[in-house]
Design an enzyme around this catalytic site. Structure first.
Site, PDB file in Angstrom:
ATOM      1  N   CYS A   1      -3.584  -3.576 -10.220  1.00 46.73           N
ATOM      2  CA  CYS A   1      -3.141  -2.980  -9.165  1.00 46.73           C
ATOM      3  C   CYS A   1      -4.074  -1.791  -8.913  1.00 46.73           C
ATOM      4  CB  CYS A   1      -1.641  -2.657  -9.232  1.00 46.73           C
ATOM      5  SG  CYS A   1      -1.478  -1.238 -10.621  1.00 46.73           S
TER       6      CYS A   1
ATOM      7  N   HIS B   1      -0.570   5.591   0.328  1.00 43.24           N
ATOM      8  CA  HIS B   1       0.179   4.813  -0.465  1.00 43.24           C
ATOM      9  C   HIS B   1       1.532   4.697   0.014  1.00 43.24           C
ATOM     10  CE1 HIS B   1       2.069   2.898  -3.944  1.00 43.24           C
ATOM     11  NE2 HIS B   1       0.765   2.759  -4.456  1.00 43.24           N
TER      12      HIS B   1
END
Length: 645
Positions: free
Chosen positions: A26, A568
């Site tokens: 990720c 994010h």
């Protein structure tokens, strides 16, 4: 050590290629599916320059790398091409498996609900502790207006705790938080309270309503908001758009409040009382043995996040019986870890290690244990064991003498001692002292291997646990979920003073309130966070899109003034694998402040994930000041961060 060498060492340290089922990455970490996690050598992994730490989540073995994770992953699949082929299947399987894990989902849910409201609870709780202290020392009289006003400040949060829970739980379930407040307001309405407490039978449309007091409750409110989320989404689907604004909240309220009064409230009360009763029975009946077991294991309980599951019980105990027996064990555990590090200070010969041990022992005494735990005790292992032994001794003494906490002070160290003021205060102090002294002695006797490198704890000051979700600034843009397109980085722009604008509409909150340690503890840098009100992200600066992750949940922008900005969206949204996200720009694109760069389906994502969005300045060391300009309601292009070199 270059990426190829790091990749080779990582594979060796996780048990060799024969122990690896699959691996993908990720934004921050390599996510391994191993045949046997016990074959992985965490100590060897942590010695590698590029490895920031490890984390085990379910069956997944995570190696935290940071910005270089795409390069390290690329080196791994270059050396072992077969690993790349199974990435998609293994990722989906792992995600599905974790999604189906009810225990993990429960812990995630409870942590997500209570983490945002703990500051309010902790602040009010500490105030209550000081009030109790002032009254005990005759510095304040209970007959004065000052006492009544100060007490109202402390007690109000707990009386109206259901409202705080309604807001937080609504966001967690993806429901309208203001409708959630309306549901709870009906339950707390004074006339409703008078009706339910009158002693006379109460019914609604012929159905009996059980007399329940909803002030300070937890479980009934969580269940009510859970029902509300489903009702609201169902009504929203069937209601014509032209009348949604009026009739979705109307029908939701009319359905949810009566059902809560008739069924959910009484059921939640029974569950809450049963849970509280069971844990309290264990704490009350366990005695010395129970105290030793729980006290010794407390550090592990906190590290895994399991302590969040006890928060509703703690709050229920404080509200109903006026004290709690679990909280003292957290203080005792912190003192044990502080003592263990203090023992390292006495035993160590290396001057740098002695300095680190002394300073982190002091911070642990002040209630911030993580620098001691992660920086010293867990690094050298034996001190961590010593801390658990000391905590076990303190826990045995404390539970043997029935130590209680009387408020939730929000600090498990010396500043939080007012929470213990009451009939068992003396025993509480003694149990904490025992934990510290025993841990110090055991740590000194066990000793350490000083050839292990002295840890750098400069960035551990507020760390609560190992990071558990993806948070750095690299990206992938190729069709494979694990392949990477690296945009050639422009020449380094010297950082200059700059104002960063809001990338979305909604509400801004301090970055430290993000319920993800990697962001909340500012491991990736300082910044600010947002609770979005709509699913659109705009550029906060004039600059260049440097990285866009394949799953589109994170984007990195290099501003023309030298700031490196990571945005994010959500917590753990990497698991969506791009679903519900739409990128409006590509890596390498030029953008101006306010330009739309990313769209996401806020409602769909909020059904499963916390949508709190972090905006981090990843080159934080380049600035002397990173300061929030606006906390509260914000709109796109509103100034929210000030950067000064």
């Amino acid at each position: 050590m270059n990426n190829q060498e790091t990749a080779q060492k990582i594979i060796e340290s996780v048990g060799g290629i024969e122990n690896v089922n699959s691996v993908y990455h990720c934004i921050t970490r390599l996510r391994f599916s191993l045949k046997d996690n016990d074959k992985a050598n965490a100590a060897e992994l942590k010695k590698l320059d590029k490895v920031m730490g490890i984390n085990i989540a379910g069956d997944q073995y995570q190696v935290i790398i940071g910005n270089d994770v795409p390069k390290v992953y690329g080196a791994i699949v270059d050396q072992h091409p077969a690993l790349k082929a199974d990435t998609t299947a293994s990722t989906q399987s792992s995600t599905q498996k974790k999604t189906k894990n009810p225990i993990s989902r429960l812990f995630d849910f409870i942590a997500g609900v209570f983490a945002p409201i703990l500051p309010a609870i902790a602040g009010a709780g500490l105030l209550k502790g000081f009030v109790a202290l002032f009254v005990a020392w005759n510095w304040m009289s209970v007959d004065t207006d000052v006492y009544r006003i100060i007490s109202a400040i402390g007690d109000g949060v707990f009386y109206f705790l259901p409202i705080l829970i309604a807001v937080s739980a609504s966001r967690k379930f993806g429901a309208n938080p203001y409708v959630g407040i309306a549901v709870v307001a009906a339950l707390l309405y004074p006339d409703m309270g008078a009706l339910l407490s009158s002693g006379n039978p109460v019914s609604f449309l012929g159905l009996p309503v059980t007399a329940v007091s909803y002030s300070s409750t937890v479980i009934p409110i969580l269940l009510a908001i859970w029902l509300m989320a489903y009702v609201e989404k169902w009504v929203d689907k069937i209601m014509p758009s032209s009348v949604k604004l009026l009739f979705v909240p109307l029908i939701t309220l009319v359905v949810v409040v009566p059902i809560t009064l008739i069924a959910i409230g009484p059921l939640g009360t029974v569950i809450g009382n049963g849970l509280s009763g069971g844990i309290n029975w264990l704490l009350a009946s366990g005695g010395v043995v129970g105290g030793a077991i729980l006290g010794g294991a407390m550090a592990l309980i906190v590290m895994t996040g399991m302590h969040y599951a006890i928060v509703p019980v703690i709050l229920s105990n404080l509200a109903t019986v006026g004290f709690d027996k679990f909280l003292p064990l957290t203080y005792i555990s912190n003192m044990g870890q502080a003592g263990a590090t203090f023992g390292v200070f006495f035993r160590a010969k290396d001057k740098k290690l002695k300095s680190v041990a002394l300073s982190t022992s002091f911070t642990a005494l002040m209630g911030v244990t993580e620098p001691a735990m992660y920086g010293v005790n867990m690094t050298y292992k034996k001190p961590f064991i010593a801390g658990m032994i000391g905590s076990a001794a303190g826990g045995a003494f404390g539970m043997g003498f029935g130590v209680n906490a009387y408020v939730l002070a929000g600090n498990g160290g010396l500043p939080g001692l007012p929470a213990m003021i009451g009939p068992t205060f003396g025993y509480a102090i003694a149990s904490m002292a025992i934990a510290f002294v025993v841990a110090t002695i055991v740590s000194f006797v066990l000793g350490i291997k000083e050839e292990i490198a002295v840890p750098d704890v400069a960035n551990l000051g507020n760390t609560k646990s190992e990071p558990t979700s993806s948070t750095t600034s690299e990206s992938t843009t190729a069709t494979s979920p694990s392949s990477v397109t690296i945009v050639e980085e422009p020449a380094k722009i010297p950082a200059t003073n700059e104002t960063i604008l809001s990338p979305m509409n909604g509400r801004s909150i301090p970055l430290t309130e993000v319920p993800d340690p990697t962001f909340g503890d500012e491991l990736m840098g300082k910044g600010i966070a947002f609770v979005p009100s709509e699913g659109l992200v705009a550029s906060p600066v004039n600059g260049t899109i440097m990285n866009l992750f394949k799953t589109k949940h994170a984007i990195v922008i290099h501003s023309d003034s030298g700031a490196e900005i990571l945005i994010h969206v959500g917590i753990n949204t990497v698991k969506l694998r791009g679903q519900h996200f739409e990128a409006l720009v590509e890596s390498g694109a030029r953008v101006r402040a306010g330009d739309p760069i990313l769209k996401f389906d806020l409602e769909r994502i909020a059904e499963e994930y916390d949508t709190t969005t972090a905006m981090v300045v990843t080159n934080t060391p380049d600035y002397s000041v990173i300061e929030s300009l606006e906390i509260g309601s914000v709109a796109v292009t509103m100034p929210v961060l000030k950067l000064e070199v």
